[in-house]
Motif scaffolding. Structure first.
Motif, PDB file in Angstrom:
ATOM      1  N   PRO A  59      15.957-110.707  17.305  1.00 41.39           N
ATOM      2  CA  PRO A  59      17.204-110.002  16.972  1.00 41.39           C
ATOM      3  C   PRO A  59      18.434-110.591  17.644  1.00 41.39           C
ATOM      4  O   PRO A  59      19.505-110.686  17.036  1.00 41.39           O
ATOM      5  N   ASP A  60      18.321-111.001  18.902  1.00 41.72           N
ATOM      6  CA  ASP A  60      19.473-111.525  19.626  1.00 41.72           C
ATOM      7  C   ASP A  60      20.000-112.813  19.010  1.00 41.72           C
ATOM      8  O   ASP A  60      21.176-113.138  19.136  1.00 41.72           O
ATOM      9  N   LYS A  61      19.130-113.572  18.329  1.00 42.41           N
ATOM     10  CA  LYS A  61      19.553-114.809  17.686  1.00 42.41           C
ATOM     11  C   LYS A  61      19.899-114.601  16.211  1.00 42.41           C
ATOM     12  O   LYS A  61      20.690-115.352  15.639  1.00 42.41           O
ATOM     13  N   VAL A  62      19.295-113.576  15.609  1.00 43.84           N
ATOM     14  CA  VAL A  62      19.456-113.354  14.166  1.00 43.84           C
ATOM     15  C   VAL A  62      20.736-112.587  13.839  1.00 43.84           C
ATOM     16  O   VAL A  62      21.456-112.931  12.902  1.00 43.84           O
ATOM     17  N   PHE A  63      21.038-111.549  14.612  1.00 41.11           N
ATOM     18  CA  PHE A  63      22.184-110.700  14.305  1.00 41.11           C
ATOM     19  C   PHE A  63      23.493-111.451  14.509  1.00 41.11           C
ATOM     20  O   PHE A  63      23.776-111.971  15.591  1.00 41.11           O
TER      21      PHE A  63
ATOM     22  N   GLY B  82      20.303-108.582   4.040  1.00 43.18           N
ATOM     23  CA  GLY B  82      21.174-108.165   2.953  1.00 43.18           C
ATOM     24  C   GLY B  82      21.597-106.719   3.067  1.00 43.18           C
ATOM     25  O   GLY B  82      21.498-106.113   4.142  1.00 43.18           O
ATOM     26  N   HIS B  83      22.042-106.167   1.938  1.00 41.10           N
ATOM     27  CA  HIS B  83      22.568-104.802   1.919  1.00 41.10           C
ATOM     28  C   HIS B  83      21.868-103.967   0.853  1.00 41.10           C
ATOM     29  O   HIS B  83      21.365-104.502  -0.137  1.00 41.10           O
ATOM     30  N   TYR B  84      21.862-102.678   1.082  1.00 40.20           N
ATOM     31  CA  TYR B  84      21.387-101.729   0.079  1.00 40.20           C
ATOM     32  C   TYR B  84      22.588-101.320  -0.766  1.00 40.20           C
ATOM     33  O   TYR B  84      23.654-101.004  -0.241  1.00 40.20           O
TER      34      TYR B  84
ATOM     35  N   THR C 140      24.872-108.196  20.368  1.00 38.26           N
ATOM     36  CA  THR C 140      23.778-107.270  20.068  1.00 38.26           C
ATOM     37  C   THR C 140      23.671-106.130  21.073  1.00 38.26           C
ATOM     38  O   THR C 140      23.123-105.080  20.759  1.00 38.26           O
ATOM     39  N   SER C 141      24.196-106.315  22.260  1.00 38.24           N
ATOM     40  CA  SER C 141      24.138-105.232  23.253  1.00 38.24           C
ATOM     41  C   SER C 141      25.070-104.088  22.876  1.00 38.24           C
ATOM     42  O   SER C 141      24.945-102.980  23.409  1.00 38.24           O
ATOM     43  N   ASP C 142      26.003-104.345  21.938  1.00 36.40           N
ATOM     44  CA  ASP C 142      26.913-103.292  21.482  1.00 36.40           C
ATOM     45  C   ASP C 142      26.275-102.375  20.447  1.00 36.40           C
ATOM     46  O   ASP C 142      26.853-101.353  20.079  1.00 36.40           O
ATOM     47  N   VAL C 143      25.119-102.780  19.937  1.00 34.78           N
ATOM     48  CA  VAL C 143      24.408-101.954  18.970  1.00 34.78           C
ATOM     49  C   VAL C 143      23.405-101.081  19.716  1.00 34.78           C
ATOM     50  O   VAL C 143      22.695-101.548  20.607  1.00 34.78           O
ATOM     51  N   PHE C 144      23.369 -99.805  19.326  1.00 40.21           N
ATOM     52  CA  PHE C 144      22.531 -98.848  20.045  1.00 40.21           C
ATOM     53  C   PHE C 144      21.059 -99.042  19.679  1.00 40.21           C
ATOM     54  O   PHE C 144      20.522 -98.364  18.803  1.00 40.21           O
TER      55      PHE C 144
ATOM     56  N   THR D 240      26.849-101.422  10.939  1.00 41.19           N
ATOM     57  CA  THR D 240      27.074-102.361   9.834  1.00 41.19           C
ATOM     58  C   THR D 240      28.553-102.728   9.700  1.00 41.19           C
ATOM     59  O   THR D 240      28.888-103.753   9.114  1.00 41.19           O
ATOM     60  N   GLU D 241      29.441-101.894  10.241  1.00 42.12           N
ATOM     61  CA  GLU D 241      30.865-102.163  10.136  1.00 42.12           C
ATOM     62  C   GLU D 241      31.324-103.280  11.062  1.00 42.12           C
ATOM     63  O   GLU D 241      32.466-103.738  10.969  1.00 42.12           O
ATOM     64  N   ILE D 242      30.471-103.727  11.973  1.00 43.93           N
ATOM     65  CA  ILE D 242      30.839-104.863  12.822  1.00 43.93           C
ATOM     66  C   ILE D 242      29.999-106.083  12.452  1.00 43.93           C
ATOM     67  O   ILE D 242      29.923-107.044  13.209  1.00 43.93           O
ATOM     68  N   GLY D 243      29.379-106.043  11.272  1.00 40.07           N
ATOM     69  CA  GLY D 243      28.695-107.235  10.770  1.00 40.07           C
ATOM     70  C   GLY D 243      27.189-107.161  10.688  1.00 40.07           C
ATOM     71  O   GLY D 243      26.563-108.096  10.182  1.00 40.07           O
ATOM     72  N   LEU D 244      26.581-106.077  11.161  1.00 38.52           N
ATOM     73  CA  LEU D 244      25.126-105.960  11.082  1.00 38.52           C
ATOM     74  C   LEU D 244      24.708-105.714   9.634  1.00 38.52           C
ATOM     75  O   LEU D 244      25.336-104.933   8.916  1.00 38.52           O
ATOM     76  N   GLN D 245      23.669-106.396   9.168  1.00 39.34           N
ATOM     77  CA  GLN D 245      23.167-106.216   7.810  1.00 39.34           C
ATOM     78  C   GLN D 245      22.377-104.912   7.705  1.00 39.34           C
ATOM     79  O   GLN D 245      21.953-104.338   8.709  1.00 39.34           O
TER      80      GLN D 245
END
Length: 272
Positions: free
Chosen positions: A111-115, A84-86, A123-127, A66-71
């Protein structure tokens, strides 16, 4: 006060139309039934991929994605998605919707288009396990087909409701046949669309939770959405049954017992 039998199917199909409209347009705006999603993808615990360790300040796998922009979450609806966020305050934890996509008749969550991540990351940087990526790729066609069938079903239900109202004054054979045809189309379309949505909301969620173990990815079923869509299907089924039962061989609806008695009394009065 007892409602005439002829009024019951009109009320049923009108209620089904309202419910089907709500399921179709849920999530189309930030404040439009955002709690009635087909499923919600929870990414708040996802982590950065080991492949980007050593890149600037993000050199520790414990850094949250989430620190690189993922919701924190992505709620998936029939025609759109919201993210959004919790947040936690004195009243407890709750969700805050920050963005909703535009509605599309051929929507499918990718996901590849949404994130949307910070510059320099993708998106490949997210595990994310490759199995989850494959899962979403498999359901693309099913999601698009579901959206189109929902649109057909909602339109057919709306036309059925209109015909029901017109039949109050106009009860020709053609209108009866049209009513039966459209109510059947409504029931079948929404039934098929609801079945696909149920598979995505239940079975697909189970698949994501199984494949996402250890990666911080999970999903939850949209129980409110399922309740609304299957209620609409149930009401349409009852309407079909009532329509068929009250439809005689000549194609004109049977008169209720009260109307028959009234007509008989009028005829006897005329001959007296």
């Amino acid at each position: 006060m007892q409602l005439p039998i002829s009024v019951v199917p009109k009320l049923l199909v009108l209620t089904a139309f309202i419910l089907s409209m709500l399921t179709l347009f849920a999530g189309s705006r930030r404040r439009v039934l955002n709690d009635a999603s087909i499923m919600t993808l929870n990414t708040s615990a996802s982590r950065l991929s080991p492949t980007i360790r050593g890149q600037g300040p993000f050199n520790n796998i414990s850094i949250a994605a989430t620190e690189i922009g993922l919701q924190d979450f992505y709620s998936v609806y029939v025609l759109a998605y919201c993210s959004g966020h919790y947040t936690v305050d004195d009243y407890g934890g709750h969700r805050t919707i920050t963005n909703c996509s535009r509605t599309s008749a051929t929507f499918a969550f990718d996901p590849d288009k949404v994130f949307t991540l910070r510059r320099g990351f993708n998106t490949s940087d997210v595990f994310w396990p490759q199995s989850i990526r494959d899962d979403f790729a498999v359901i693309q066609s099913a999601s698009k087909a579901m959206a189109i069938i929902y649109i057909i079903g909602v339109h057919a239900t709306g036309i059925t409701s209109l015909i029901s109202i017109l039949q109050t004054q106009y009860k020709a054979r053609a209108s009866v046949i049209a009513h039966l045809a459209f109510i059947t189309l409504s029931f079948v379309s929404l039934g098929v669309a609801s079945s696909v949505a149920s598979i995505l909301s239940v079975k697909f969620v189970e698949l994501i939770n199984r494949h996402g173990q250890g990666s911080g990815i999970s999903a939850t079923t949209g129980h409110k959405f399922l309740g609304m869509t299957w209620s609409a299907v149930g009401l349409l089924f009852l309407t079909v049954v009532i329509t068929v039962v009250t439809l005689p061989s000549d194609g004109v609806p049977k008169k209720s017992p009260a109307v028959a008695v009234e007509k008989k009394a009028e005829a006897e009065a005329e001959h007296a």
